[in-house]
Design a protein around this motif. Sequence first.
Motif, PDB file in Angstrom:
ATOM      1  N   GLU A   1     -34.273  88.576 -24.435  1.00  9.84           N
ATOM      2  CA  GLU A   1     -34.704  88.382 -25.820  1.00  9.84           C
ATOM      3  C   GLU A   1     -33.748  87.451 -26.567  1.00  9.84           C
ATOM      4  O   GLU A   1     -34.177  86.600 -27.350  1.00  9.84           O
ATOM      5  CB  GLU A   1     -34.788  89.741 -26.531  1.00  9.84           C
ATOM      6  CG  GLU A   1     -35.875  90.639 -25.981  1.00  9.84           C
ATOM      7  CD  GLU A   1     -35.814  92.064 -26.509  1.00  9.84           C
ATOM      8  OE1 GLU A   1     -36.888  92.653 -26.668  1.00  9.84           O
ATOM      9  OE2 GLU A   1     -34.703  92.581 -26.755  1.00  9.84           O
TER      10      GLU A   1
ATOM     11  N   GLU B   1     -34.474  83.918 -25.505  1.00 10.37           N
ATOM     12  CA  GLU B   1     -35.662  83.403 -26.179  1.00 10.37           C
ATOM     13  C   GLU B   1     -35.345  83.027 -27.618  1.00 10.37           C
ATOM     14  O   GLU B   1     -35.810  81.989 -28.109  1.00 10.37           O
ATOM     15  CB  GLU B   1     -36.780  84.439 -26.127  1.00 10.37           C
ATOM     16  CG  GLU B   1     -37.356  84.630 -24.737  1.00 10.37           C
ATOM     17  CD  GLU B   1     -38.384  85.743 -24.655  1.00 10.37           C
ATOM     18  OE1 GLU B   1     -38.985  86.090 -25.688  1.00 10.37           O
ATOM     19  OE2 GLU B   1     -38.569  86.272 -23.542  1.00 10.37           O
ATOM     20  N   LEU B   2     -34.547  83.849 -28.298  1.00  4.56           N
ATOM     21  CA  LEU B   2     -34.138  83.523 -29.667  1.00  4.56           C
ATOM     22  C   LEU B   2     -33.355  82.211 -29.703  1.00  4.56           C
ATOM     23  O   LEU B   2     -33.573  81.369 -30.569  1.00  4.56           O
ATOM     24  CB  LEU B   2     -33.270  84.641 -30.256  1.00  4.56           C
ATOM     25  CG  LEU B   2     -33.998  85.817 -30.871  1.00  4.56           C
ATOM     26  CD1 LEU B   2     -33.005  86.911 -31.257  1.00  4.56           C
ATOM     27  CD2 LEU B   2     -34.783  85.385 -32.094  1.00  4.56           C
TER      28      LEU B   2
ATOM     29  N   TYR C   1     -29.150  88.640 -37.038  1.00  2.00           N
ATOM     30  CA  TYR C   1     -30.032  89.761 -36.733  1.00  2.00           C
ATOM     31  C   TYR C   1     -29.177  91.027 -36.748  1.00  2.00           C
ATOM     32  O   TYR C   1     -28.123  91.078 -36.109  1.00  2.00           O
ATOM     33  CB  TYR C   1     -30.651  89.562 -35.347  1.00  2.00           C
ATOM     34  CG  TYR C   1     -31.525  90.709 -34.880  1.00  2.00           C
ATOM     35  CD1 TYR C   1     -32.834  90.821 -35.307  1.00  2.00           C
ATOM     36  CD2 TYR C   1     -31.022  91.682 -34.006  1.00  2.00           C
ATOM     37  CE1 TYR C   1     -33.635  91.864 -34.879  1.00  2.00           C
ATOM     38  CE2 TYR C   1     -31.820  92.723 -33.585  1.00  2.00           C
ATOM     39  CZ  TYR C   1     -33.125  92.818 -34.017  1.00  2.00           C
ATOM     40  OH  TYR C   1     -33.910  93.850 -33.594  1.00  2.00           O
TER      41      TYR C   1
END
Length: 166
Positions: free
Chosen positions: A6, A9-10, A24
């Motif tokens: 993840e 992907e970020l 985040y």
Amino acid sequence: MLKVQEIRELIKLIDQSSIDEFTYEQDGEKLKLRKQSKKPAETPVEAAKPAAPAVEHTEAAQPAPAKEEKQPEPVAETQPEPEENLENTTEIKSPMVGTFYEASSPEAGPFVKVGSKVSSDTTVCIVEAMKLFNEIEAETEGEIVKILVENGQLVEYGQPLFLVKK
């Protein structure tokens, strides 16, 4: 907390967008991603060093009479290696900034060596970032032909770590 995939992907999404910084936060844990500027990047160690006062630069520039400067002796390993045939090779790149580790612990053997066969889910190294140890997978198949970084070395996002021959 987010999984390594993840986070990858970020990173890709932020890299393709006009966003310069992303934060985040979840359950008291915080992840902050920031794009590098287009100018040459400083290594984190250099960036952390305070600027030395001008007095130290002046003193350092003066030769010390008591010290003799020794010329480094050439070592056979420092001579350029002959270029290998790098056709059909793929780079395994670092998905984040951190410290490269070739093994899960100092006592353990390295995940892979030159000549090791890897598949897409083979763990090839660990990159430690902010006290989190992230296992990095090959995401390709083939044979490791070259390890491009040293154990304990700081690595940047996108920096090639291994060369894999398909």
